[in-house]
Design a protein around this motif. Structure first.
Motif, PDB file in Angstrom:
ATOM      1  N   ARG A 163     -24.134  -3.420  45.256  1.00 25.49           N
ATOM      2  CA  ARG A 163     -23.654  -3.580  43.884  1.00 25.49           C
ATOM      3  C   ARG A 163     -24.828  -3.806  42.941  1.00 25.49           C
ATOM      4  O   ARG A 163     -24.938  -3.183  41.886  1.00 25.49           O
ATOM      5  CB  ARG A 163     -22.703  -4.776  43.841  1.00 25.49           C
ATOM      6  N   VAL A 166     -26.801  -0.583  42.504  1.00 23.41           N
ATOM      7  CA  VAL A 166     -26.152   0.393  41.636  1.00 23.41           C
ATOM      8  C   VAL A 166     -26.251  -0.043  40.176  1.00 23.41           C
ATOM      9  O   VAL A 166     -26.535   0.757  39.287  1.00 23.41           O
ATOM     10  CB  VAL A 166     -24.680   0.570  42.071  1.00 23.41           C
ATOM     11  N   LEU A 167     -26.056  -1.314  39.924  1.00 23.46           N
ATOM     12  CA  LEU A 167     -26.116  -1.789  38.535  1.00 23.46           C
ATOM     13  C   LEU A 167     -27.525  -1.641  37.965  1.00 23.46           C
ATOM     14  O   LEU A 167     -27.698  -1.228  36.814  1.00 23.46           O
ATOM     15  CB  LEU A 167     -25.651  -3.247  38.466  1.00 23.46           C
ATOM     16  N   ASN A 170     -28.170   2.071  37.366  1.00 17.77           N
ATOM     17  CA  ASN A 170     -27.509   2.564  36.155  1.00 17.77           C
ATOM     18  C   ASN A 170     -28.230   2.079  34.902  1.00 17.77           C
ATOM     19  O   ASN A 170     -28.358   2.810  33.921  1.00 17.77           O
ATOM     20  CB  ASN A 170     -26.042   2.108  36.124  1.00 17.77           C
ATOM     21  N   THR A 171     -28.706   0.852  34.940  1.00 11.56           N
ATOM     22  CA  THR A 171     -29.440   0.331  33.786  1.00 11.56           C
ATOM     23  C   THR A 171     -30.738   1.108  33.583  1.00 11.56           C
ATOM     24  O   THR A 171     -31.110   1.445  32.456  1.00 11.56           O
ATOM     25  CB  THR A 171     -29.743  -1.162  33.986  1.00 11.56           C
ATOM     26  N   GLN A 174     -30.014   4.342  31.931  1.00  9.54           N
ATOM     27  CA  GLN A 174     -29.806   4.155  30.493  1.00  9.54           C
ATOM     28  C   GLN A 174     -31.145   4.011  29.782  1.00  9.54           C
ATOM     29  O   GLN A 174     -31.345   4.559  28.697  1.00  9.54           O
ATOM     30  CB  GLN A 174     -28.999   2.889  30.236  1.00  9.54           C
TER      31      GLN A 174
ATOM     32  N   GLU B 224     -20.837   3.518  41.158  1.00  8.38           N
ATOM     33  CA  GLU B 224     -19.791   2.501  41.035  1.00  8.38           C
ATOM     34  C   GLU B 224     -19.446   1.989  42.432  1.00  8.38           C
ATOM     35  O   GLU B 224     -19.394   2.766  43.385  1.00  8.38           O
ATOM     36  CB  GLU B 224     -18.557   3.147  40.402  1.00  8.38           C
ATOM     37  N   SER B 244     -17.444  -2.157  39.782  1.00  6.81           N
ATOM     38  CA  SER B 244     -18.608  -2.654  39.058  1.00  6.81           C
ATOM     39  C   SER B 244     -18.675  -2.108  37.646  1.00  6.81           C
ATOM     40  O   SER B 244     -19.515  -2.537  36.860  1.00  6.81           O
ATOM     41  CB  SER B 244     -19.882  -2.265  39.815  1.00  6.81           C
ATOM     42  N   LYS B 245     -17.810  -1.175  37.306  1.00  4.50           N
ATOM     43  CA  LYS B 245     -17.787  -0.661  35.934  1.00  4.50           C
ATOM     44  C   LYS B 245     -16.697  -1.315  35.116  1.00  4.50           C
ATOM     45  O   LYS B 245     -16.426  -0.907  33.994  1.00  4.50           O
ATOM     46  CB  LYS B 245     -17.587   0.865  35.939  1.00  4.50           C
ATOM     47  N   GLU B 280     -22.820  -2.519  30.935  1.00  5.10           N
ATOM     48  CA  GLU B 280     -22.139  -2.210  32.191  1.00  5.10           C
ATOM     49  C   GLU B 280     -22.212  -3.378  33.160  1.00  5.10           C
ATOM     50  O   GLU B 280     -21.218  -3.722  33.805  1.00  5.10           O
ATOM     51  CB  GLU B 280     -22.760  -0.975  32.848  1.00  5.10           C
ATOM     52  N   SER B 284     -18.906  -5.652  34.854  1.00  2.39           N
ATOM     53  CA  SER B 284     -18.584  -5.600  36.279  1.00  2.39           C
ATOM     54  C   SER B 284     -17.638  -6.744  36.627  1.00  2.39           C
ATOM     55  O   SER B 284     -17.926  -7.910  36.341  1.00  2.39           O
ATOM     56  CB  SER B 284     -19.874  -5.706  37.092  1.00  2.39           C
TER      57      SER B 284
END
Lengths: 304, 448
Positions: A163, A166-167, A170-171, A174, B224, B244-245, B280, B284
């Protein structure tokens, strides 16, 4: 006992309860599962008496542990008993390891903090996108640094949290997108210095830097230490970034099944790290402060 | 015995420095059973401690309601996956009680990889008067036995026995984040980052694997993960999982074997005025809980708790700010990793009050009817026995009252991630790092 009727006022009481587990004889490291609450001679408070061991209570009648009592030893007595032969229990050793690496992290974070100490002030003005380009750029670069640092630090004996990965990923995406969109002020790129031992890391950061550079539309690396080799410009492709990022800090950590499609042959984790291509990236002069910083990072990653 | 005392003394001084917390003792989950009589905690060291509420006693009515240690056992041990060169933590991620069906209690406990079913039984009688063995169990000399006797059951000091009944292993490639027992009491599900498995409680060698699987064909496309999941309390075919989204997916197991196509998708559109690089991450969902009624769901993300109506997917019906003053600190919270903290949330028995933890050992309660909220602190220093918890306030600049805490002096290492509410009464259990606090509502304590 009837259920509390609605609407119920918010609970107002707090009676302190302290956890006082295990003190009732959990010390017998016996067969799994069968644990008498206490040997018969030290009867647990089953017959209505409350021994001093029982430290939990609810309600006004706490009467048990006052604020001055120590954290109950019972729960950990059996687990943290000092083993003969020194070295401490496995948990003590593990904890020691954690402390060391935390200190290392703080050294890194100290460095990072120096670089963006006014981040919070900038942040509090509002995380809007109408900052002056230089302020926004430094903010983004600082975030980039922080994110990459997290990538490094997520390595360890345990599988990293997917988790979190992935976060962060994704950041980072961005950030990449924002950096591409944002106007390019005339800033010298600040290279992140790497050692040649860590090819995959340099590829990761190298590719990010290439993204930054192509978005800034500047000649590559006008400010260079003496022994920076000529860079081979790679296409600023997302897959490169993802591949290095993913395979470095997940694939080689043992979760290879994540990335079956990725060719990780260039990022094998042999001790000698014989890479088939010349390492790309930027090098720093030995003895410089960046070299020392890198040393710290490498120490932590390699767990020395 | 002397040894044990010495050990405890050693540990006393070891822990006297209040800033040193034995990592193994950090509580990682708290759960009341269905009657509230038992409270289970799991910790990072793989241990489970069960507390039992003392029954009311006429002799000492003021003692009613105390929770005492009932049993302690080692649920999980650290393991090492040699194939991947990875440690598998023994930390207990979740405990769920099974509804009680006989005199024994059962619970499921899980770490990152393995779920175990434990049976907890009491023994308070033992047979005495065997013919062939004496009191210590040694065989008697038969020549001394002149008559036969029938062994009788005599009372003994209560012994609580815990034994592992099932071990559900090898069902998960990724880290298990939730387990949930179905209302049919026969099955349960376990969710990891990418998949949800359905198990039958009696069968351990296989599961009805992958009732949900969100692993992309190409792991590079992964954006995700599943963060929490729960069965509906009444409808055995419905369950929800969060991502998580920030989205929730309600799935119906009757629709298909693989519940990839959700029945309902609950998602709130993003607020463009609050957009940031961290949008994001803070959206979560870290925990999702059905209300006792089954009509609503409660979700916790980094800054808010939200109540969702199962019949309205477009947005939550209620949103409560837990600590909005952190919104301007997100960058440093990202740097310190605090932004990844997973807070849990709870309903009270009547679904009128919701509770969640925060930093600085604060926890928050929101009354859905009166819209009042309160911040309380769980700490030794601020709570004397028998004292009423004083509401706390965090000030964000501007005028500051006497006992306010400023945002900058919050202790982010003191986080209350795990809380639980008694299913029927106003009793709450708060885990603050390695300490367990149990609070009771004084006002309502006489109402039963």
């Amino acid at each position: 006992m009837s259920r509390v009727a609605v609407p119920c006022p918010l609970p107002e009481v707090g009676i302190l309860v302290r956890q006082e587990g295990g003190g009732l004889g959990a010390g017998s490291g016996g067969a799994l599962g069968v644990r008498p609450v206490s040997p018969p001679s030290q009867s647990a408070p089953r017959s209505g008496q409350h021994s001093s061991q029982s430290q939990l209570s609810v309600g006004l009648w706490a009467g048990l542990s006052g604020p001055s009592s120590e954290r109950p030893p019972g729960r950990c007595a059996s687990e943290l008993s000092i083993h003969p032969g020194g070295g401490g229990s496995p948990r003590c050793r593990e904890l020691g390891r954690g402390f060391v690496s935390n200190l290392g992290a703080e050294r890194i974070m100290g460095g990072l903090k120096r670089k963006h100490s006014n981040l919070e002030e900038e942040e509090e003005e509002g995380e809007k996108w109408d900052w002056n380009p230089a302020g926004l750029r430094s903010y983004q670069q600082a975030l980039l640094r922080i994110s990459l640092d997290k990538v490094q630090r997520s390595l360890g004996p345990r599988a990293p949290s997917l988790r979190r990965h992935v976060l962060i990923h994704n950041t980072l995406q961005q950030l990449q997108a924002a950096i591409r969109l944002a106007p390019a002020p005339a800033l010298p790129p600040e290279p992140l210095f790497l050692g040649e031992e860590d090819f995959s890391l340099s590829a990761t950061i190298g590719s990010i830097l290439r993204e930054l550079e192509t978005s800034m539309e500047e000649p590559p690396n006008p400010v260079a230490p003496a022994d920076v080799p000529d860079e081979v410009v790679m296409p600023p492709a997302d897959p490169v970034f993802l591949e290095a990022l993913s395979s470095r800090y997940l694939g080689d950590a043992g979760l290879d099944d994540f990335f079956l499609d990725i060719d990780t042959s260039t990022v094998d984790r042999e001790p000698t790290l014989a890479s088939p291509e010349p390492p790309r990236g930027l090098f720093c002069a030995p003895g410089s402060w960046e070299w020392n910083e890198l040393d710290h990072i490498m120490d932590i990653i390699l767990g020395s | 015995m002397g040894e044990d005392t010495d050990t405890r003394k050693i540990n006393h001084s070891f822990l006297r420095d209040h800033s040193y917390v034995t990592e193994a003792d950090i509580i990682s989950t708290v759960e009341f059973n269905h009657t509230g009589e038992l409270l289970a905690t799991g910790d990072k060291g793989g241990r489970v401690v069960i507390f039992q509420r003392e029954p009311e006693s006429k002799n000492a009515p003021h003692i009613q309601g105390e929770y005492d240690v009932y049993s302690t056992f080692q649920s999980h041990e650290p393991e090492f996956d040699y194939l991947k060169s990875l440690e598998i933590e023994e930390k207990i991620n979740k405990i769920k009680w099974l509804p009680q069906q006989n005199a024994a209690h059962s619970l499921l406990s899980t770490n990152d990889k393995t779920i175990k079913l434990w049976k907890i039984t009491e023994r308070d009688k033992r047979p005495e008067g065997y013919n062939l063995k004496d009191e210590e169990g040694k065989l008697k000399d038969l020549s001394t036995v002149t008559s036969l006797q029938v062994p009788v059951l005599k009372p003994m000091d209560l012994m609580v026995e815990v034994s592992p009944r099932r071990i559900f292993a090898n069902g998960h490639t990724y880290h298990i984040n939730s387990i949930s027992v179905n209302s049919d009491c026969e099955t349960y599900m376990s969710a990891d980052d990418l998949r949800i498995n359905l198990w039958h409680l009696a069968i351990t060698d296989r599961s009805f694997t992958d009732i949900v699987d969100i692993k992309p064909a190409n792991m590079e496309d992964l954006t995700e993960v599943i963060t929490a999941s729960e069965f509906h309390p009444h409808h055995c075919n419905l369950f929800v999982y969060s991502s998580s989204k920030g989205s929730l997916r309600l799935c119906d197991m009757r629709a298909a074997a693989l519940c990839d196509k959700h029945s309902k998708l609950f998602e709130e559109p993003e607020d463009p005025s609050n957009r940031s690089f961290f949008s994001e991450i803070i959206s979560s969902v870290s925990d999702v809980k059905f209300s006792h009624s089954g009509r609503y769901m409660l979700t916790r993300d980094y800054l808010t708790v939200k109540v969702w109506d199962l019949n309205m997917e477009a947005r939550p019906i209620e949103t409560y700010q837990v600590h909005d003053y952190l919104r301007s600190k997100l960058c440093s919270l990202y740097e310190s990793d605090c932004i990844f903290d997973k807070f849990e949330c709870s309903w009270n028995g009547s679904d009128s009050v919701i509770m969640t933890g925060a930093y600085n050992n604060f926890f928050r309660m929101f009354d859905r009817n009166t819209k009042r909220d309160v911040t309380l602190e769980a700490s030794r220093e601020s709570s004397k026995p028998r004292a009423v918890l004083k509401p706390r306030r965090v000030c964000v600049g501007g005028k500051r009252r006497r006992d306010d805490i400023s945002v900058d002096s919050l202790d982010f290492t003191k986080k209350i991630l795990h809380t639980a509410w008694h299913p029927a009464e106003n009793i709450i259990a708060i885990a603050a790092t390695n300490n367990l606090y149990i609070f009771q509502d004084k006002v309502n304590s006489d109402m039963h």
